[in-house]
Design an enzyme around this catalytic site. Structure first.
Site, short mmCIF file in Angstrom:
data_model
loop_
_atom_site.label_atom_id
_atom_site.label_comp_id
_atom_site.label_asym_id
_atom_site.label_seq_id
_atom_site.Cartn_x
_atom_site.Cartn_y
_atom_site.Cartn_z
N HIS A 24 17.05 66.00 56.32
CA HIS A 24 15.97 65.52 55.69
C HIS A 24 15.88 66.14 54.42
O HIS A 24 14.91 66.43 54.10
CB HIS A 24 14.85 65.32 56.33
CG HIS A 24 14.94 64.31 57.43
ND1 HIS A 24 14.78 63.11 57.53
CD2 HIS A 24 15.26 64.52 58.89
CE1 HIS A 24 14.89 62.42 58.59
NE2 HIS A 24 15.14 63.41 59.71
N ASN B 223 10.60 57.75 61.53
CA ASN B 223 11.79 57.29 60.72
C ASN B 223 11.57 56.08 60.31
O ASN B 223 10.51 55.28 60.80
CB ASN B 223 13.13 57.52 61.63
CG ASN B 223 13.48 58.75 61.73
OD1 ASN B 223 13.48 59.57 60.58
ND2 ASN B 223 14.11 59.31 62.45
#
Ligand code: NDP
Length: 500
Positions: A55, A127
């Site tokens: 990420h 997510n």
């Protein structure tokens, strides 16, 4: 110039010249005593902090959670009571790409929210998909290695990805979502967010309920095909940053409908699937989503580094009324996210303005690098606990009801007795013909260069989901790469080599 602030050293002294280095004579050399030159160069060398291992590329903004529904019978969390409004920070991200990666790449997107509640910060680190590739945290570093660069070629490796996925059938559900239309949203506003893990709610009576969180885009889903994405990336690598920043700057605030699915505690023993398995959803028919409010993004950060790069989200941050579950992946993330921030930002990462609670807070952490907050215990003589000097004390009312757990300590084979095919099949059956064809083609494109034995192993999984799934991918492989199904001996040849 009179009204402009004076440039100073970091120690506060005025700087008389910020244009010309101090030299011995007009042509140099430079003098070591020009400390401001050294200071500028030394600071530049230290401008980067370790990027997140996963990420790394992200985009974020501030907003508000407004609760309109009434779920007070499930949770005592103040931020979730009817009428409450809670400020928040939301950071979106891709998973695999490094900080300089293009935004419009096929990947799962992070959807990490920090709610600044009156009872402390609550982080929901989700997510844009309701499931994940693995269900056992033992496999998480291995999975991430497959998404990163090969040690020798320094290139990302489709062979590694499909090798791991084909040996890990629990990944099928997430792989199907990733390769479907939703695997490449146009911009953050056009995708859903999911808490993904099963968490728990607990109420004033000490009753526990299992819960899943959903954030449904009000803007609607908008996705890119691979070809459209190539054209976007050819023009800009920053399409998400541009879209998110500009839409908020223009006053068009993106919104998400907030929903929860609630499961009574004892139902977890009855469901045909493990409700704590991160590769599974809870079917809507069994546990209908309940509307509880709306999330809006309405303010851009003033400084990207300070407020988005330094933002530290961790599922370990829960507040009274919200708890964990036996989900093995959640249990591991409770440790590993906070630990990542200690490494990336330093021991006192939670004291940074973007991470600090907006409510009064006290703790007995002491000293350490970059401790600029002094003492947060409530009294200068109270630097240990218990103490007689009025330092902060525990709050028994915040005690969570006991989490029921049992069982013998062992390493249980998580691949035994788990149905990895039914839920991907339910998803595949939702797709229309166009969606199915794009799925087949996206998978075939992502398999370029993968050895035949790995492709065959993966095709066998697609066949088990649905015969049309395997057949469709075979056809796309043939069209894109000249790959003939089952025609490749187990040689490790690439489809290209085999076709030649
Ligand atoms: P439902 O028909 O009740 O729900 C299907 C859900 O699938 C929709 O509500 C939507 O979720 C999502 N969906 C619809 N089209 C797509 C698409 N093109 N790509 C990805 N997701 C889509 O059935 P079930 O609840 O039994 O779920 C069936 C399958 O749907 C699951 O196996 C799972 O793969 C997928 N799904 C289920 C979710 C759940 O929480 N039950 C959540 C997301 C996907 P949404 O409203 O969140 O957009």
């Amino acid at each position: 110039m009179a009204d402009r602030p004076t440039l100073t050293t970091t120690a506060g002294a005025p700087i008389p010249d910020n244009q010309n280095t101090m030299t011995a004579g007009e042509r140099g050399p430079v003098l070591l005593q020009d400390y401001q030159l050294i200071e500028k160069l030394a600071h530049q060398n230290r401008e980067r902090i370790p990027e997140r291992v996963v990420h790394a590329k992200g985009w974020g903004a501030y907003g508000t959670l407004k609760i309109t529904g009434d779920i007070s019978k499930y949770t005592k969390a103040k931020a979730l009571q009817p009428g409450s409004e809670t400020p928040l920070l939301l950071r979106f991200s891709t998973v695999a790409g490094e900080q300089g990666a293009a935004d419009a790449e096929r990947d799962v997107r992070g959807f990490a929210i920090k709610f600044y509640t009156p009872e402390g910060n609550w982080d929901l680190v989700g997510n844009n998909t309701p499931v994940f590739f693995v269900r056992d945290p033992y496999k998480f570093p291995d999975f991430i290695h497959t998404q990163k660069r090969h040690p020798k070629t320094n290139l990302r490796s489709p062979t590694a990805m499909w090798d791991f996925w084909s040996l890990s059938p629990e990944s099928l559900h997430q792989v199907t979502i990733l390769m479907s239309d939703r695997g490449l949203p146009v911009a953050p506003m056009f995708m859903n967010g999911y808490g993904s893990h099963t968490y728990s709610f607990w109420n004033d009576a000490g009753e526990r309920f299992w819960v899943k969180f959903h954030f449904k885009t009000v803007q609607g889903h908008k996705t890119l095909t691979n070809e459209e994405a190539e054209s976007v990336v050819g023009k800009t690598r920053e399409s998400y940053q541009e879209a998110l920043f500009n839409t908020i700057e223009n006053g068009e605030f993106p919104k998400w409908k907030v929903q929860v699915q609630i499961m009574p505690e004892l139902d977890a023993e009855k469901t045909p699937y493990n409700p704590f398995d991160l590769t599974k959803v809870w079917p809507h028919a069994d546990y209908p989503p309940i509307d509880i409010g709306e999330l809006e993004l309405n303010r851009n950060p003033e400084n990207y580094f300070a407020e988005i790069e330094q933002a530290a989200f961790s599922p370990s941050n829960v507040v009274p009324g919200i708890g964990f579950s036996p989900d093995k992946m959640l249990q591991a993330r409770v440790f590993s996210y906070a630990d990542a921030h200690r490494y990336r930002l330093g021991t006192h990462y939670e004291a940074l303005p973007v991470n600090a609670p907006r409510c009064p807070y006290h703790h007995y952490h002491k000293d350490g690098q970059m401790n600029f907050f002094g003492q947060k215990t409530g009294n200068v003589d109270a630097y240990y606990e218990p103490n007689s000097f009025g330092g902060a004390v525990e709050q028994p009312a915040a005690k969570e009801p006991p989490l029921k757990i049992s069982g013998d300590a062992d390493r249980y084979n998580h691949r035994v007795g788990n149905d990895d095919y039914s839920q991907p099949r339910a998803l595949f059956n939702l797709f229309d013909d166009g969606q199915k064809n794009r799925l087949f083609n996206n998978i075939a494109a992502a398999m370029a260069g993968v050895p035949g034995e790995i492709i065959e192993r993966q095709l066998a999984h697609f066949d088990k989901v649905h015969e049309d799934y395997g057949a469709g991918v075979r056809q796309a492989l043939k069209e894109q790469h000249g790959y003939e199904a089952n025609a490749i001996p187990v040689t490790g040849k690439t489809p290209q080599e085999a076709a030649e």
